[in-house]
Every structure is written in C-alpha cells, then in structure tokens.
Enzyme design. Structure first.
Site, PDB file in Angstrom:
ATOM      1  N   HIS A  36       0.862  -1.182   0.000  1.00 52.80           N
ATOM      2  CA  HIS A  36       0.000   0.000   0.000  1.00 52.80           C
ATOM      3  C   HIS A  36       0.898   1.233   0.000  1.00 52.80           C
ATOM      4  O   HIS A  36       2.135   1.111  -0.060  1.00 52.80           O
ATOM      5  CB  HIS A  36      -0.934  -0.028   1.214  1.00 52.80           C
ATOM      6  CG  HIS A  36      -0.240  -0.271   2.521  1.00 52.80           C
ATOM      7  ND1 HIS A  36       0.647   0.623   3.071  1.00 52.80           N
ATOM      8  CD2 HIS A  36      -0.268  -1.327   3.382  1.00 52.80           C
ATOM      9  CE1 HIS A  36       1.103   0.168   4.205  1.00 52.80           C
ATOM     10  NE2 HIS A  36       0.580  -1.044   4.427  1.00 52.80           N
ATOM     11  N   HIS A  39       4.077   1.331   2.185  1.00 54.52           N
ATOM     12  CA  HIS A  39       5.243   0.686   1.573  1.00 54.52           C
ATOM     13  C   HIS A  39       5.771   1.570   0.430  1.00 54.52           C
ATOM     14  O   HIS A  39       6.985   1.663   0.215  1.00 54.52           O
ATOM     15  CB  HIS A  39       4.863  -0.673   0.991  1.00 54.52           C
ATOM     16  CG  HIS A  39       4.311  -1.649   1.989  1.00 54.52           C
ATOM     17  ND1 HIS A  39       2.988  -2.008   2.018  1.00 54.52           N
ATOM     18  CD2 HIS A  39       4.899  -2.351   2.984  1.00 54.52           C
ATOM     19  CE1 HIS A  39       2.775  -2.884   2.978  1.00 54.52           C
ATOM     20  NE2 HIS A  39       3.917  -3.119   3.586  1.00 54.52           N
ATOM     21  N   GLY A 149       9.822   1.511   8.005  1.00 50.64           N
ATOM     22  CA  GLY A 149       8.819   2.501   8.379  1.00 50.64           C
ATOM     23  C   GLY A 149       8.796   2.753   9.878  1.00 50.64           C
ATOM     24  O   GLY A 149       8.955   1.826  10.679  1.00 50.64           O
TER      25      GLY A 149
HETATM   26  P1  AMP Z   1       5.102  -4.992   6.502  1.00 47.23           P
HETATM   27  O1  AMP Z   1       4.826  -5.405   5.085  1.00 47.23           O
HETATM   28  O2  AMP Z   1       3.871  -4.659   7.284  1.00 47.23           O
HETATM   29  O3  AMP Z   1       6.050  -5.921   7.199  1.00 47.23           O
HETATM   30  O4  AMP Z   1       5.863  -3.596   6.397  1.00 47.23           O
HETATM   31  C1  AMP Z   1       7.033  -3.464   5.628  1.00 47.23           C
HETATM   32  C2  AMP Z   1       7.654  -2.127   5.901  1.00 47.23           C
HETATM   33  O5  AMP Z   1       6.730  -1.087   5.557  1.00 47.23           O
HETATM   34  C3  AMP Z   1       8.006  -1.917   7.383  1.00 47.23           C
HETATM   35  O6  AMP Z   1       9.258  -1.252   7.475  1.00 47.23           O
HETATM   36  C4  AMP Z   1       6.877  -1.056   7.870  1.00 47.23           C
HETATM   37  O7  AMP Z   1       7.226  -0.247   8.981  1.00 47.23           O
HETATM   38  C5  AMP Z   1       6.600  -0.193   6.647  1.00 47.23           C
HETATM   39  N1  AMP Z   1       5.237   0.338   6.711  1.00 47.23           N
HETATM   40  C6  AMP Z   1       4.079  -0.364   6.826  1.00 47.23           C
HETATM   41  N2  AMP Z   1       3.027   0.482   6.924  1.00 47.23           N
HETATM   42  C7  AMP Z   1       3.535   1.739   6.877  1.00 47.23           C
HETATM   43  C8  AMP Z   1       2.965   3.059   6.953  1.00 47.23           C
HETATM   44  N3  AMP Z   1       1.663   3.245   7.097  1.00 47.23           N
HETATM   45  N4  AMP Z   1       3.802   4.107   6.883  1.00 47.23           N
HETATM   46  C9  AMP Z   1       5.143   3.934   6.754  1.00 47.23           C
HETATM   47  N5  AMP Z   1       5.736   2.724   6.677  1.00 47.23           N
HETATM   48  C10 AMP Z   1       4.953   1.651   6.740  1.00 47.23           C
END
Ligand code: AMP
Length: 281
Positions: A36, A39, A149
């Site tokens: 989304h 990412h 993130g």
């Molecule tokens: P995930 O796929 O949930 O493991 O997230 C992958 C990366 O995207 C991680 O470093 C998260 O912190 C970052 N991330 C997920 N959601 C957000 C968001 N809303 N804002 C900024 N970074 C994000």
C-alpha cells in the site's frame, strides 16, 4: 512496467553482483507484501537515494506468534510487482519459505533489551523472527541502504541496534508513517476491519495525540500523560487495549519521567485485528 520478480537467493546475488560491479548502489525495502502507499513511501525514498531498488516480499513464518494471523496474510504477487514497477523498483525478491528455510533454522538473532517490552512482551518470539529474517535479507542482498517505516517503531529501533552492534555495513533509513486522511496509519491488516471497526479505528491515533499533547504541554509524568489517552480509548468498548506506553525513543523501554526523546506507542485489538501505531513525544 513491473519490477523483475526473482525467487532464488543465488539468482538475486548474481544480479546484484553485476549491479555493484557497475558501481551502482543497492537499496533494500523489506516487506511482507499486500503493498500500500505506506510501503510506497519506502520504495520512493529508496528510489531517490539509491541506484537499484530491491523490494523483498516474504511472509516470514518464524515471526508469527499466531497461526490465524499468518494464514490471513494473503498476497497478490503480480499486483505487488506491478506496484513496485510503477514506483521504479528494479527487483522484487519473493522467495518461498523453502528457499529461505530449507531446513528449520538453528541460528537466530536476538536483540536484547530493545525487544523486551511493547510488542516484544505481547508477541513472544516475534522480534527474534524479524531480526533473523532481516539479517538473512541483509546477507543475501548486501544493500548499501535499507528502508524501514516508523509505523513499526520498535522493529526499526531493533534493526538500528542490530546493525550497530553487529557492524552491518548498511545505513538504516527511517521513513515517516503514512496515514489515511482521518489519521489511521496505513496497514495491510486494515483490510480485515469491518465497516464499523474502520470507523472507530482512527481513535487509536487520537489517543496517541492526546498523550503527546500532554507531554508537549509540560507533563513529565508518563502515567499522567498516558491517562489522557487511555480515558479516550476506554470510551469505546470495541477496543481491547494491549498496551499504551511512553518509551525511550532508542531503548523502547517504558519511562516514568519524560526527560529525553520518547515514543508513545499503542497496540489495540479491534475485533480480531490487532492495530499498532505510535507518535514521537
Ligand atoms: P510490513 O509489510 O507490514 O512488514 O511492512 C514493511 C515495511 O513497511 C516496514 O518497514 C513497515 O514499517 C513499513 N510500513 C508499513 N506500513 C507503513 C505506513 N503506514 N507508513 C510507513 N511505513 C509503513
């Protein structure tokens, strides 16, 4: 254009060896797919700062503490690769679990202290799984820079500590949280919310803002500041509060007095979905 999907470790290493041989830098964005705009912000940042952007998409089984959560994590690789391509990523590294863990892991990375509280207390083994898979991704892709993130502030603090303690020659780049217009932090798990749950979900951010405002207005007692946020959350019987804490920004350990930089972090169940969010103090 879609980014090139690579599923093999050896293939990715070969491709990136050629990139580095040409004097180009590599940026890595580790994700679990279902991509989304949150990412997207990481990918865009990597695109600006490095020559070759690799987005890893791997739902890492060893970091899940609940089977139902793991099984609910469905991803559409073609859609994710198209998204990465639109943002200018070069490679999507999407290994199978068997490629990453041909035999059950015996070697793990534990980052003590910073992993202990918040989600570390609520989800046993979670951060050991995260630190271990990120170490593997770092050793596979050998990026110059890696993007994480602030949405997962404790994860970010753990990776920063791990990189410092273990001398990974990698710059960790934090990226601010991307939110919906009503304040809800973007998350792959938001898709699981019912319409009614989605309506109240932004209250989590509002509760964090209340705590932050108390602190900004000069409140040094973490307990007093937290009370303002808890009182708001408790008005909604739909929420089951896992934690709402004021922690040291680098240590992720709860503080009693707010003296240096802090993070205000919360984890809240809404139905069968666990939402996490945080703000800087
Ligand atoms: P995930 O796929 O949930 O493991 O997230 C992958 C990366 O995207 C991680 O470093 C998260 O912190 C970052 N991330 C997920 N959601 C957000 C968001 N809303 N804002 C900024 N970074 C994000």
């Amino acid at each position: 254009m879609s980014a090139a999907i690579v599923t093999g470790i050896v293939t990715l290493r070969d491709r990136l060896r050629a990139v580095r041989a040409a004097g180009r830098t590599v940026g890595l964005v580790p994700t679990m797919g279902a991509l989304h705009a949150g990412h997207g912000a990481l990918i865009e940042c990597a695109r600006r700062e490095t020559d070759c952007v690799v987005v890893s998409i791997f739902v890492n089984p060893i970091q899940f503490d609940r089977r139902d959560d793991f099984e609910a994590y469905t991803i559409d690789l073609a859609a994710d690769a198209a998204f990465c391509g639109q943002l200018g990523a070069d490679f999507v590294f999407a290994p199978t679990p068997a490629e990453m863990y041909p035999v059950p892991n015996a070697a793990f990375v534990d980052v003590l202290g910073v992993s202990e509280h918040l989600c570390g207390a609520a989800r046993p083994g979670h951060f050991r799984g995260v630190a271990t898979v990120v170490t593997k991704l770092f050793l596979i892709a050998a990026p110059d820079r890696a993007y994480f993130g602030e949405k997962d502030a404790q994860q970010l603090a753990i990776i920063e500590r791990m990189v410092a303690d273990l001398n990974f020659p990698i710059t960790v780049v934090p990226v601010p949280i991307v939110r919906e217009p009503d304040g809800l932090a973007l998350s792959s798990r938001n898709r699981r919310l019912t319409a009614e749950e989605r309506e109240v979900a932004p209250v989590v951010y509002q509760a964090l803002e209340r705590v932050r405002d108390r602190i900004r207005n000069g409140c040094h007692s973490a307990a007093d500041a937290k009370r303002a946020g808890l009182q708001l959350l408790e008005r909604y019987p739909q929420f089951r509060i896992d934690y709402l804490e004021v922690v040291g920004a680098a240590t992720m350990v709860p503080v009693e007095r707010v003296e240096g930089p802090v993070r205000i972090a919360a984890a809240v169940w809404l139905g069968s979905t666990r939402l996490i969010d945080n703000v800087a103090g």
